[in-house]
Write a protein that holds these residues in place. Structure first.
Motif, PDB file in Angstrom:
ATOM      1  N   ARG A   3      76.135  10.572  25.009  1.00 22.44           N
ATOM      2  CA  ARG A   3      76.934   9.399  24.639  1.00 22.44           C
ATOM      3  C   ARG A   3      76.204   8.089  24.952  1.00 22.44           C
ATOM      4  O   ARG A   3      76.656   7.031  24.528  1.00 22.44           O
ATOM      5  N   ALA A   4      75.084   8.172  25.650  1.00 20.93           N
ATOM      6  CA  ALA A   4      74.270   6.968  25.864  1.00 20.93           C
ATOM      7  C   ALA A   4      73.799   6.396  24.527  1.00 20.93           C
ATOM      8  O   ALA A   4      73.550   5.196  24.425  1.00 20.93           O
ATOM      9  N   PHE A   5      73.700   7.251  23.498  1.00 23.65           N
ATOM     10  CA  PHE A   5      73.323   6.762  22.166  1.00 23.65           C
ATOM     11  C   PHE A   5      74.250   5.625  21.739  1.00 23.65           C
ATOM     12  O   PHE A   5      73.798   4.626  21.162  1.00 23.65           O
ATOM     13  N   ARG A   6      75.536   5.766  22.021  1.00 21.22           N
ATOM     14  CA  ARG A   6      76.514   4.745  21.630  1.00 21.22           C
ATOM     15  C   ARG A   6      76.169   3.391  22.247  1.00 21.22           C
ATOM     16  O   ARG A   6      76.223   2.359  21.586  1.00 21.22           O
ATOM     17  N   VAL A   7      75.842   3.420  23.518  1.00 25.17           N
ATOM     18  CA  VAL A   7      75.556   2.176  24.239  1.00 25.17           C
ATOM     19  C   VAL A   7      74.247   1.565  23.751  1.00 25.17           C
ATOM     20  O   VAL A   7      74.165   0.357  23.502  1.00 25.17           O
ATOM     21  N   LEU A   8      73.234   2.401  23.593  1.00 23.27           N
ATOM     22  CA  LEU A   8      71.941   1.909  23.108  1.00 23.27           C
ATOM     23  C   LEU A   8      72.091   1.307  21.714  1.00 23.27           C
ATOM     24  O   LEU A   8      71.541   0.243  21.415  1.00 23.27           O
ATOM     25  N   TRP A   9      72.848   1.973  20.857  1.00 23.36           N
ATOM     26  CA  TRP A   9      73.054   1.468  19.503  1.00 23.36           C
ATOM     27  C   TRP A   9      73.809   0.140  19.534  1.00 23.36           C
ATOM     28  O   TRP A   9      73.462  -0.803  18.828  1.00 23.36           O
TER      29      TRP A   9
END
Length: 195
Positions: free
Chosen positions: A11-17
């Motif tokens: 879910r870190a993808f969400r934050v990075l995006w």
């Protein structure tokens, strides 16, 4: 500068995006869940963690909401009916999409093997398909979930649809497949996926 802890395939993808969409600088530490690099900031050992001015913020949705509110973008103002619709859709996605995918992941590789129930994934796939049918009636006619403006639920839904395909949860609604194709074309998404 923000610091984001967690691998891109979480879910870190969400934050990075979100940070890429906002055009903000960040340092990315791809530490795995339950690792020492995570546990020192989140005793539960879960990712992502956002560090802002030395303060850890946990839970991807809380982080997305914080960043959107702080920078006044990818969100509707608090206390408005548009924000209420946005928050309602966010909760729907967490309850119906994210929860099904997370439970399937737990019974695939997270729980100890003796506690995993393989058969539960069939009912979760059924629920995921039913939720898609509900969601398409809540979607706007615009390019984004709520119309002409990208908001927090767009980040969550796109990530969940990507996750679903990896987990072999079919995306059965053509509107959602088309939506995912459009979202993947966003330059900020492509930069994040390249990490």
């Amino acid at each position: 500068m923000y610091r984001v802890i967690g691998p891109v395939n979480s879910r870190a993808f969400r934050v990075l995006w979100m940070l890429e969409e906002l055009g903000l600088g960040y340092d990315h530490i791809p530490a795995n869940p339950q690792s020492e690099g995570v546990a020192q900031f989140n005793p539960a050992g879960k990712v992502p963690v956002l560090i802002d001015d030395g303060t850890p913020i946990t839970d991807s949705t809380a982080i997305l909401t914080y960043l959107a509110d702080r920078h006044g973008d990818l969100t509707h103002p608090a206390g408005t009916l548009d924000r209420a619709r946005q928050d309602s859709l966010t909760q729907f996605l967490l309850d119906e999409f994210d929860a099904a995918l997370w439970l399937a992941a737990r019974h695939s590789f997270i729980l100890p093997e003796e506690l995993r129930l393989a058969a539960i994934k069939n009912s979760l796939r059924w629920e995921f398909e039913a939720s898609q049918k509900t969601l398409i009636h809540r979607m706007s006619d615009g390019p984004f979930l709520l119309g002409d403006r990208m908001t927090v639920p767009d980040v969550i839904l796109t990530h969940c649809l990507d996750w679903a395909l990896i987990a072999r949860f079919p995306v059965t609604q053509h509107r959602l497949s088309d939506y995912l194709d459009r979202m993947r074309l966003r330059p900020a998404y492509a930069r994040t996926a390249a990490l």
